[in-house]
Design a protein around this motif. Structure first.
Motif, PDB file in Angstrom:
ATOM      1  N   THR A  89       1.219  -1.241  -0.051  1.00  0.00           N
ATOM      2  CA  THR A  89       0.246   0.090   0.079  1.00  0.00           C
ATOM      3  C   THR A  89       0.805   1.720   0.384  1.00  0.00           C
ATOM      4  OG1 THR A  89       0.118  -0.414   2.293  1.00  0.00           O
ATOM      5  CG2 THR A  89      -2.200  -0.704   0.904  1.00  0.00           C
ATOM      6  N   ALA A  90       2.203   1.297   0.998  1.00  0.00           N
ATOM      7  CA  ALA A  90       2.797   2.141   0.691  1.00  0.00           C
ATOM      8  C   ALA A  90       3.673   2.375  -0.795  1.00  0.00           C
ATOM      9  CB  ALA A  90       3.897   2.058   1.775  1.00  0.00           C
ATOM     10  N   MET A  91       3.988   1.860  -1.009  1.00  0.00           N
ATOM     11  CA  MET A  91       4.833   1.604  -2.633  1.00  0.00           C
ATOM     12  C   MET A  91       3.353   2.021  -3.250  1.00  0.00           C
ATOM     13  SD  MET A  91       7.511  -1.468  -2.663  1.00  0.00           S
ATOM     14  CE  MET A  91       5.559  -2.955  -2.387  1.00  0.00           C
ATOM     15  N   GLY A  92       2.356   1.541  -3.666  1.00  0.00           N
ATOM     16  CA  GLY A  92       1.251   1.980  -4.414  1.00  0.00           C
ATOM     17  C   GLY A  92       1.515   2.926  -4.039  1.00  0.00           C
ATOM     18  N   GLU A  93       1.425   4.232  -3.046  1.00  0.00           N
ATOM     19  CA  GLU A  93       0.943   5.724  -2.527  1.00  0.00           C
ATOM     20  C   GLU A  93       1.862   5.936  -2.865  1.00  0.00           C
ATOM     21  OE1 GLU A  93      -0.170   5.481   1.198  1.00  0.00           O
ATOM     22  OE2 GLU A  93      -2.124   4.504   0.858  1.00  0.00           O
ATOM     23  N   ARG A  94       2.985   5.656  -3.103  1.00  0.00           N
ATOM     24  CA  ARG A  94       3.348   6.741  -3.251  1.00  0.00           C
ATOM     25  C   ARG A  94       4.266   6.368  -4.848  1.00  0.00           C
ATOM     26  NH1 ARG A  94       8.493   6.020   1.222  1.00  0.00           N
ATOM     27  NH2 ARG A  94       7.030   5.735   3.488  1.00  0.00           N
ATOM     28  N   TYR A  95       3.907   5.953  -5.455  1.00  0.00           N
ATOM     29  CA  TYR A  95       4.334   5.501  -6.692  1.00  0.00           C
ATOM     30  C   TYR A  95       3.129   6.441  -6.883  1.00  0.00           C
ATOM     31  CZ  TYR A  95       4.905   4.317 -12.092  1.00  0.00           C
ATOM     32  OH  TYR A  95       5.193   4.283 -12.909  1.00  0.00           O
ATOM     33  N   ALA A  96       2.028   6.733  -6.673  1.00  0.00           N
ATOM     34  CA  ALA A  96       0.983   7.026  -7.666  1.00  0.00           C
ATOM     35  C   ALA A  96       1.117   8.980  -7.327  1.00  0.00           C
ATOM     36  CB  ALA A  96      -0.541   7.120  -6.998  1.00  0.00           C
ATOM     37  N   GLU A  97       1.696   8.843  -6.256  1.00  0.00           N
ATOM     38  CA  GLU A  97       2.245  10.599  -5.920  1.00  0.00           C
ATOM     39  C   GLU A  97       3.376  11.035  -6.652  1.00  0.00           C
ATOM     40  OE1 GLU A  97       2.937  10.426  -1.747  1.00  0.00           O
ATOM     41  OE2 GLU A  97       0.525  10.516  -1.203  1.00  0.00           O
ATOM     42  N   THR A  98       4.181  10.407  -6.933  1.00  0.00           N
ATOM     43  CA  THR A  98       5.240  10.949  -7.908  1.00  0.00           C
ATOM     44  C   THR A  98       5.843  10.067  -9.024  1.00  0.00           C
ATOM     45  OG1 THR A  98       6.744   8.948  -6.667  1.00  0.00           O
ATOM     46  CG2 THR A  98       5.820  10.915  -5.063  1.00  0.00           C
ATOM     47  N   GLY A  99       5.123   9.201  -9.307  1.00  0.00           N
ATOM     48  CA  GLY A  99       5.395   8.948 -10.957  1.00  0.00           C
ATOM     49  C   GLY A  99       6.837   8.085 -10.831  1.00  0.00           C
ATOM     50  N   ASP A 100       7.565   8.021  -9.995  1.00  0.00           N
ATOM     51  CA  ASP A 100       9.020   7.638  -9.199  1.00  0.00           C
ATOM     52  C   ASP A 100       9.335   6.019  -9.390  1.00  0.00           C
ATOM     53  OD1 ASP A 100      11.415   7.248  -8.893  1.00  0.00           O
ATOM     54  OD2 ASP A 100      11.609   8.515  -7.604  1.00  0.00           O
ATOM     55  N   GLU A 101       9.545   5.541  -9.800  1.00  0.00           N
ATOM     56  CA  GLU A 101       9.350   4.203 -10.459  1.00  0.00           C
ATOM     57  C   GLU A 101      10.975   3.637  -9.495  1.00  0.00           C
ATOM     58  OE1 GLU A 101      13.454   2.968 -13.821  1.00  0.00           O
ATOM     59  OE2 GLU A 101      11.008   2.757 -13.859  1.00  0.00           O
ATOM     60  N   SER A 102      11.633   4.601  -8.868  1.00  0.00           N
ATOM     61  CA  SER A 102      11.898   3.551  -7.567  1.00  0.00           C
ATOM     62  C   SER A 102      11.365   3.993  -5.948  1.00  0.00           C
ATOM     63  CB  SER A 102      13.318   4.591  -7.466  1.00  0.00           C
ATOM     64  OG  SER A 102      13.064   6.430  -6.408  1.00  0.00           O
ATOM     65  N   GLU A 103      10.641   3.792  -6.695  1.00  0.00           N
ATOM     66  CA  GLU A 103       9.193   3.688  -5.384  1.00  0.00           C
ATOM     67  C   GLU A 103       8.501   2.883  -5.512  1.00  0.00           C
ATOM     68  OE1 GLU A 103       8.902   5.831  -2.761  1.00  0.00           O
ATOM     69  OE2 GLU A 103       9.347   7.306  -2.931  1.00  0.00           O
ATOM     70  N   LEU A 104       8.924   1.685  -6.185  1.00  0.00           N
ATOM     71  CA  LEU A 104       7.773   0.278  -6.500  1.00  0.00           C
ATOM     72  C   LEU A 104       9.117  -1.019  -6.255  1.00  0.00           C
ATOM     73  CD1 LEU A 104       6.742   0.528  -9.884  1.00  0.00           C
ATOM     74  CD2 LEU A 104       5.692   0.688  -7.593  1.00  0.00           C
ATOM     75  N   TRP A 105       8.765  -1.714  -5.127  1.00  0.00           N
ATOM     76  CA  TRP A 105      10.491  -2.740  -4.468  1.00  0.00           C
ATOM     77  C   TRP A 105      11.839  -2.217  -4.851  1.00  0.00           C
ATOM     78  CZ3 TRP A 105       5.215  -3.627  -6.434  1.00  0.00           C
ATOM     79  CH2 TRP A 105       4.499  -4.383  -5.617  1.00  0.00           C
ATOM     80  N   PRO A 106      11.792  -1.071  -4.019  1.00  0.00           N
ATOM     81  CA  PRO A 106      13.640  -0.541  -4.305  1.00  0.00           C
ATOM     82  C   PRO A 106      14.599  -1.953  -3.366  1.00  0.00           C
ATOM     83  CG  PRO A 106      12.341   0.345  -2.502  1.00  0.00           C
ATOM     84  CD  PRO A 106      11.158  -0.214  -3.093  1.00  0.00           C
ATOM     85  N   ALA A 107      14.045  -2.316  -2.598  1.00  0.00           N
ATOM     86  CA  ALA A 107      15.205  -3.106  -1.427  1.00  0.00           C
ATOM     87  C   ALA A 107      15.257  -4.649  -1.855  1.00  0.00           C
ATOM     88  CB  ALA A 107      14.058  -3.634  -0.608  1.00  0.00           C
ATOM     89  N   HIS A 108      13.904  -4.963  -2.763  1.00  0.00           N
ATOM     90  CA  HIS A 108      14.235  -5.660  -4.001  1.00  0.00           C
ATOM     91  C   HIS A 108      14.525  -6.069  -5.116  1.00  0.00           C
ATOM     92  CE1 HIS A 108      10.756  -7.559  -1.237  1.00  0.00           C
ATOM     93  NE2 HIS A 108      10.991  -8.985  -2.161  1.00  0.00           N
ATOM     94  N   PHE A 109      14.851  -4.378  -5.565  1.00  0.00           N
ATOM     95  CA  PHE A 109      16.020  -4.273  -6.603  1.00  0.00           C
ATOM     96  C   PHE A 109      17.441  -4.798  -6.681  1.00  0.00           C
ATOM     97  CE2 PHE A 109      10.932  -3.382  -8.571  1.00  0.00           C
ATOM     98  CZ  PHE A 109      10.755  -4.616  -9.184  1.00  0.00           C
ATOM     99  N   ALA A 110      17.704  -3.505  -5.783  1.00  0.00           N
ATOM    100  CA  ALA A 110      18.630  -3.518  -4.967  1.00  0.00           C
ATOM    101  C   ALA A 110      19.863  -4.779  -5.439  1.00  0.00           C
ATOM    102  CB  ALA A 110      19.134  -3.037  -3.541  1.00  0.00           C
ATOM    103  N   GLY A 111      18.918  -5.541  -5.835  1.00  0.00           N
ATOM    104  CA  GLY A 111      19.328  -6.842  -5.974  1.00  0.00           C
ATOM    105  C   GLY A 111      20.210  -7.797  -7.331  1.00  0.00           C
ATOM    106  N   ARG A 112      19.802  -6.500  -7.668  1.00  0.00           N
ATOM    107  CA  ARG A 112      20.187  -6.168  -9.339  1.00  0.00           C
ATOM    108  C   ARG A 112      21.954  -5.642  -9.315  1.00  0.00           C
ATOM    109  NH1 ARG A 112      14.489  -4.353 -12.902  1.00  0.00           N
ATOM    110  NH2 ARG A 112      13.523  -6.316 -12.267  1.00  0.00           N
ATOM    111  N   GLU A 113      21.928  -5.129  -8.357  1.00  0.00           N
ATOM    112  CA  GLU A 113      23.282  -4.545  -8.568  1.00  0.00           C
ATOM    113  C   GLU A 113      24.200  -5.510  -7.105  1.00  0.00           C
ATOM    114  OE1 GLU A 113      23.568  -0.489  -7.674  1.00  0.00           O
ATOM    115  OE2 GLU A 113      21.103  -0.608  -8.273  1.00  0.00           O
ATOM    116  N   VAL A 114      23.528  -6.152  -6.348  1.00  0.00           N
ATOM    117  CA  VAL A 114      24.357  -6.670  -5.045  1.00  0.00           C
ATOM    118  C   VAL A 114      23.871  -8.390  -5.385  1.00  0.00           C
ATOM    119  CG1 VAL A 114      25.346  -5.032  -3.942  1.00  0.00           C
ATOM    120  CG2 VAL A 114      23.108  -5.689  -3.497  1.00  0.00           C
ATOM    121  N   GLU A 115      24.842  -9.124  -4.763  1.00  0.00           N
ATOM    122  CA  GLU A 115      24.558 -10.177  -4.485  1.00  0.00           C
ATOM    123  C   GLU A 115      23.522 -10.504  -3.207  1.00  0.00           C
ATOM    124  OE1 GLU A 115      24.990 -14.739  -6.387  1.00  0.00           O
ATOM    125  OE2 GLU A 115      26.628 -13.677  -5.641  1.00  0.00           O
ATOM    126  N   TYR A 116      22.380 -10.907  -3.082  1.00  0.00           N
ATOM    127  CA  TYR A 116      21.797 -11.317  -1.383  1.00  0.00           C
ATOM    128  C   TYR A 116      20.281 -12.075  -1.895  1.00  0.00           C
ATOM    129  CZ  TYR A 116      17.774  -8.615  -0.544  1.00  0.00           C
ATOM    130  OH  TYR A 116      17.262  -7.813  -1.627  1.00  0.00           O
TER     131      TYR A 116
END
Length: 276
Positions: free
Chosen positions: A199-226
């Motif tokens: 809900t928080a991610m959806g609300e922030r994305y709707a407010e800002t249109g910033d894709e970095s609000e969507l699953w940022p911690a998960h997608f950090a795993g595209r840069e660092v392996e964990y």
């Protein structure tokens, strides 16, 4: 430091840090379906198997008319306490193929755990690098390669309710990278998800249109392996916050993005009884 031989020592308590699979539980958006077959039904099913092989056997022929109990499950590997593999976050990590859960080294999944307490944070907030540094400083602890970091939000107290899905803070992308860059390979949380609530991610994305609000911690795993463990429990039952021996081996599912895991901590009996 505490005894590194706790895994095999006598006088050790095992603390279960997991949530199991439950039929239709309100805390899962895709809850497991578990159909139970009792012993009488088990006798009939076993008899059917033998009959298919050409043997004249009925369920009532089994001792007491009872066979073997079993269950049929329909469940995703991200239900209950589970470990997400790097493949869950994306096809590559820093340009290299991402590991599926059956490729995750077992060496990553055991070691000393550090519990960082963020129960003071509001639901929907992100855990930042300064937040992590403050929590480590309060413990007077410097992270070492191979340590397992456990994020305590207190959300496990809401397990079984719909509120479990929304009432917790989540990790930030920068915070995730900060931990992994210090040699941490596995990070756990006692919340429904590793990121802030849907809900928080959806609300922030709707407010800002910033894709970095969507699953940022998960997608950090595209840069660092964990790997991350979600839906842990009972972190408040641990007698200390550092140097906690833990094993958390995931079930191996071919080419899968995650697998169920039952993390277990090993502590001396005198500690679990409050005698430090």
């Amino acid at each position: 430091m505490h005894d590194p031989n706790l895994l095999t020592a006598e006088g050790v308590d095992l603390i279960d840090l997991s949530i199991g699979l439950e039929d239709g539980v309100a805390s899962e958006p895709e809850p497991p379906t578990i159909d139970h077959f009792g012993h009488e039904a088990g006798a009939d099913r076993l008899a059917e198997n033998l009959q298919a092989m050409g043997h004249d056997v009925d369920g009532e022929d089994f001792p007491g008319g009872m066979g073997l109990a079993w269950e049929d499950l329909e469940v995703i590997p991200h239900a209950g306490t589970h470990m997400d593999a790097p493949w869950h976050y994306g096809p590559e990590v820093d340009g290299e193929p991402a590991k599926t859960i059956d490729e995750v080294p077992l060496e990553w999944c055991r070691g000393s755990a550090v519990v960082l307490d963020f129960r003071w944070m509001d639901p929907g907030e992100e855990i930042s690098v300064p937040d992590l540094e403050k929590a480590l400083a309060e413990l007077e602890h410097d992270l070492s390669p191979g340590e397992i970091v456990l994020i305590q939000t207190g959300a496990d107290e809401l397990w079984g309710t719909p509120e479990y899905l929304t009432q917790f803070p989540g990790m930030s992308a920068a915070g995730t990278k900060f931990l992994v860059e210090q040699g941490v390979r596995v990070i756990g949380t006692d919340a429904y998800g590793f990121d802030k609530p849907f809900t928080a991610m959806g609300e922030r994305y709707a407010e800002t249109g910033d894709e970095s609000e969507l699953w940022p911690a998960h997608f950090a795993g595209r840069e660092v392996e964990y790997c991350q463990i979600e839906k842990m429990a009972n972190l408040d039952a641990l007698p200390r916050k550092t140097d906690v021996p833990i094993v958390a081996f995931p079930i191996s599912i071919e080419d899968a993005s995650g697998g169920w895991v039952r993390p277990v901590a090993f502590v001396e009996e005198r500690e679990s009884e409050g005698e430090t």
